[in-house]
Design a protein around this motif. Structure first.
Motif, PDB file in Angstrom:
ATOM      1  N   SER A  29       0.984  32.555 -29.508  1.00  0.00           N
ATOM      2  CA  SER A  29      -0.216  32.050 -28.838  1.00  0.00           C
ATOM      3  C   SER A  29       0.093  31.010 -27.764  1.00  0.00           C
ATOM      4  N   LYS A  30       1.343  31.001 -27.287  1.00  0.00           N
ATOM      5  CA  LYS A  30       1.752  29.995 -26.305  1.00  0.00           C
ATOM      6  C   LYS A  30       2.535  30.626 -25.168  1.00  0.00           C
ATOM      7  N   ASP A  31       2.468  29.991 -24.012  1.00  0.00           N
ATOM      8  CA  ASP A  31       3.300  30.424 -22.889  1.00  0.00           C
ATOM      9  C   ASP A  31       4.738  29.945 -23.059  1.00  0.00           C
ATOM     10  N   LYS A  36       1.513  25.070 -23.267  1.00  0.00           N
ATOM     11  CA  LYS A  36       1.259  25.694 -21.961  1.00  0.00           C
ATOM     12  C   LYS A  36       2.216  25.258 -20.864  1.00  0.00           C
ATOM     13  N   ASP A  37       2.977  24.187 -21.097  1.00  0.00           N
ATOM     14  CA  ASP A  37       3.882  23.655 -20.070  1.00  0.00           C
ATOM     15  C   ASP A  37       5.353  23.895 -20.429  1.00  0.00           C
ATOM     16  N   PHE A  38       6.138  24.165 -19.399  1.00  0.00           N
ATOM     17  CA  PHE A  38       7.585  24.295 -19.542  1.00  0.00           C
ATOM     18  C   PHE A  38       8.176  22.901 -19.772  1.00  0.00           C
ATOM     19  N   THR A  39       9.003  22.744 -20.821  1.00  0.00           N
ATOM     20  CA  THR A  39       9.595  21.445 -21.147  1.00  0.00           C
ATOM     21  C   THR A  39      11.100  21.595 -21.393  1.00  0.00           C
ATOM     22  N   ALA A  40      11.729  20.479 -21.679  1.00  0.00           N
ATOM     23  CA  ALA A  40      13.159  20.492 -22.010  1.00  0.00           C
ATOM     24  C   ALA A  40      13.426  21.360 -23.251  1.00  0.00           C
TER      25      ALA A  40
END
Length: 85
Positions: A29-31, A36-40
């Protein structure tokens, strides 16, 4: 206990396959792995997936495959790949 090399390899592959299934479930259920945000965390997970993708019994599950396509097509990833060639 002394395990044969073949047995150790089978155990590693089984564990890798299980880990990829856990990641697949976490991404349903997540991108990205944390939302929803690209992280480390995605950089770290992407590095792990890059190492695992050729060592699995079969292809990535559907959601992991979509995730891999998403992160491996990012500009910074492609630039890093060029530098490592």
């Amino acid at each position: 206990l002394h395990l044969s090399i073949r047995r150790q390899r089978q155990m590693c592959i089984r564990d890798r396959n299980k880990c990829v299934l856990v990641v697949d479930d976490a991404l349903k259920s997540k991108d990205f792995i944390l939302g929803k945000d690209f992280t480390a965390a995605d950089v770290s997970l992407g590095y792990s997936l890059m190492g695992a993708r050729n060592k699995l019994d079969n292809d990535f599950p559907k959601r992991v495959s979509e995730y891999w396509e998403s992160i491996s097509s990012r500009g910074a990833f492609l630039e890093a790949q060029k530098r490592n060639e």
